[in-house]
Design an enzyme around this catalytic site. Structure first.
Site, PDB file in Angstrom:
ATOM      1  N   HIS A  38       0.846  -1.131  -0.016  1.00 55.49           N
ATOM      2  CA  HIS A  38      -0.221   0.071   0.145  1.00 55.49           C
ATOM      3  C   HIS A  38       0.813   1.288   0.029  1.00 55.49           C
ATOM      4  CE1 HIS A  38      -4.426  -0.823   1.047  1.00 55.49           C
ATOM      5  NE2 HIS A  38      -3.647  -2.061   0.599  1.00 55.49           N
ATOM      6  N   GLY A 106      -5.710  -3.459  -8.351  1.00 55.72           N
ATOM      7  CA  GLY A 106      -5.159  -2.214  -7.765  1.00 55.72           C
ATOM      8  C   GLY A 106      -6.477  -1.777  -7.165  1.00 55.72           C
ATOM      9  N   GLU A 107      -6.219  -0.754  -6.157  1.00 55.71           N
ATOM     10  CA  GLU A 107      -7.288   0.326  -5.708  1.00 55.71           C
ATOM     11  C   GLU A 107      -6.488   1.527  -6.092  1.00 55.71           C
ATOM     12  OE1 GLU A 107      -5.148  -1.237  -3.145  1.00 55.71           O
ATOM     13  OE2 GLU A 107      -6.496  -3.132  -2.961  1.00 55.71           O
ATOM     14  N   ASN A 110      -4.220   3.611  -3.870  1.00 61.30           N
ATOM     15  CA  ASN A 110      -2.955   3.581  -3.813  1.00 61.30           C
ATOM     16  C   ASN A 110      -2.407   4.074  -5.005  1.00 61.30           C
ATOM     17  OD1 ASN A 110      -2.309   2.299  -1.090  1.00 61.30           O
ATOM     18  ND2 ASN A 110      -3.554   0.472  -2.118  1.00 61.30           N
ATOM     19  N   SER A 173     -12.342 -11.563  -8.504  1.00 64.78           N
ATOM     20  CA  SER A 173     -13.699 -10.963  -7.743  1.00 64.78           C
ATOM     21  C   SER A 173     -14.822 -11.448  -8.226  1.00 64.78           C
ATOM     22  CB  SER A 173     -13.549  -9.448  -7.773  1.00 64.78           C
ATOM     23  OG  SER A 173     -13.457  -8.839  -8.773  1.00 64.78           O
ATOM     24  N   GLY A 174     -14.896 -12.023  -9.578  1.00 61.80           N
ATOM     25  CA  GLY A 174     -16.005 -12.520 -10.307  1.00 61.80           C
ATOM     26  C   GLY A 174     -15.756 -13.099 -11.340  1.00 61.80           C
TER      27      GLY A 174
END
Length: 333
Positions: A38, A106-107, A110, A173-174
């Site tokens: 992070h 990622g997010e 960050n 995630s899916g």
């Protein structure tokens, strides 16, 4: 048989403490250790965000047995994939083959720091797929040239490579991400115990592909103190990955979770001293087919007490209930 891991959570611990915790977790008997990567903590109250790769180098030299893994690195914005490949190869050598490169899309939290904006989920997955292609090529040895939609690589080569390569685990995630990344991953990463993610990935990648999950707990002799700490530091966790990937900073997570109550957190995270409750919280991951489950102890200053608890009670109870992993290693397919 399940491998049980310990999370070196950079958002709640400084670099020297993380190294000490890594050594303590190995001594306590954990099978593997994962580390977050992070630039910001989720909430200001967490208080830390050292550079994960420097800490990983120190951890690789300070430990001897445990597997190590990024959980997870985003190789698309803060880091160019050619640089991620070099870092992964170096940690692989320092750890003598114990390192797995965990990757994800990622997010915003960050990645926004480099000033390139935050792309849509489809674009993020496109970038991740291309990044994995580059990383794989560099880890295979030789010179690499690449001119793609998102990246260029000009005559790059890694001069120090570990024998056997570096396994790559990919976060999903899916269904869309499962189908996209199962062909290129040596292992699957997911933060929720969804059996369809694991089975879908294995349908493409192979029945023996490892699946790595993560579970937060707040161990404390005082249940109220454990609940208050979990609420202060981890109330962001319930937002779900689609929300957590989009918010731009700790202030956003604070605002988005302002109406989350302590009892809401306690309903989702085991809080207190009850070892049986902690074991039962792991069960959904085991039943969903996860081969590896990494535990997150909430609260930086509580890590030494948690490691003593894990060695004396929690790890023996988990292995009695779910079996001990004969081999916790993740390998290149």
């Amino acid at each position: 048989m399940t491998a049980f891991g310990y999370t070196l959570m950079t958002e709640q611990r400084g670099p020297r403490d993380l190294v000490a915790d890594a050594v303590g977790a190995e001594q306590a008997g954990f099978d593997f250790e994962v580390m977050s990567d992070h630039y910001f903590p989720w909430l200001d109250s967490m208080g830390h965000a050292p550079y994960a790769w420097s800490v990983l180098g120190a951890v690789a030299c300070a430990t001897e047995r445990v597997g190590l893994m990024t959980y997870v690195t985003c190789p698309t914005m803060r880091y160019h994939p050619a640089v991620v490949a070099q870092k992964a190869a170096t940690v692989g050598l320092l750890s003598q083959g114990r390192f797995t490169l965990g990757l994800g899309s990622g997010e915003n939290l960050n990645e926004h720091v480099v000033g390139q904006g935050w792309p849509s989920a489809d674009v993020r997955q496109d970038k991740l797929a291309e990044a994995i292609e580059i990383i794989r090529a560099l880890l295979a040895g030789g010179y690499v040239n690449h001119e793609g939609r998102h990246y260029r690589v000009d005559s790059a080569k890694l001069w120090d490579l570990p024998d056997g390569g570096v396994p790559i685990a990919v976060a999903v995630s899916g269904e869309q991400s499962v189908q996209r990344f199962a062909p290129v991953g040596d292992a699957v990463v997911a933060v929720e115990p969804q059996a369809e993610l694991v089975s879908g990935f294995r349908d493409v990648a192979g029945a023996q592909v490892p699946a790595v999950g993560q579970l937060p707990i707040s161990h404390d002799p005082d249940p109220q103190a454990a609940t208050e700490r979990a609420h202060e530091l981890f109330r962001w966790f319930g937002g779900g990955w689609k929300v957590n990937a989009e918010l731009p900073g700790p202030a956003g997570f604070d605002a988005a979770t302002s109406f989350v109550r302590p009892e809401d957190v306690a309903a989702a995270i085991p809080c207190g001293p009850d070892t049986d409750a902690q074991v039962e919280a792991v069960r959904p991951f085991v039943e969903a087919g996860f081969s590896h489950v990494a535990l997150v102890q909430i609260g930086g200053e509580t890590q030494p007490d948690f490691l003593r608890h894990a060695e004396a009670e929690l790890l023996p109870a988990l292995r009695k209930e779910f079996g001990a992993a004969e081999d916790a290693a993740i390998r290149v397919r």
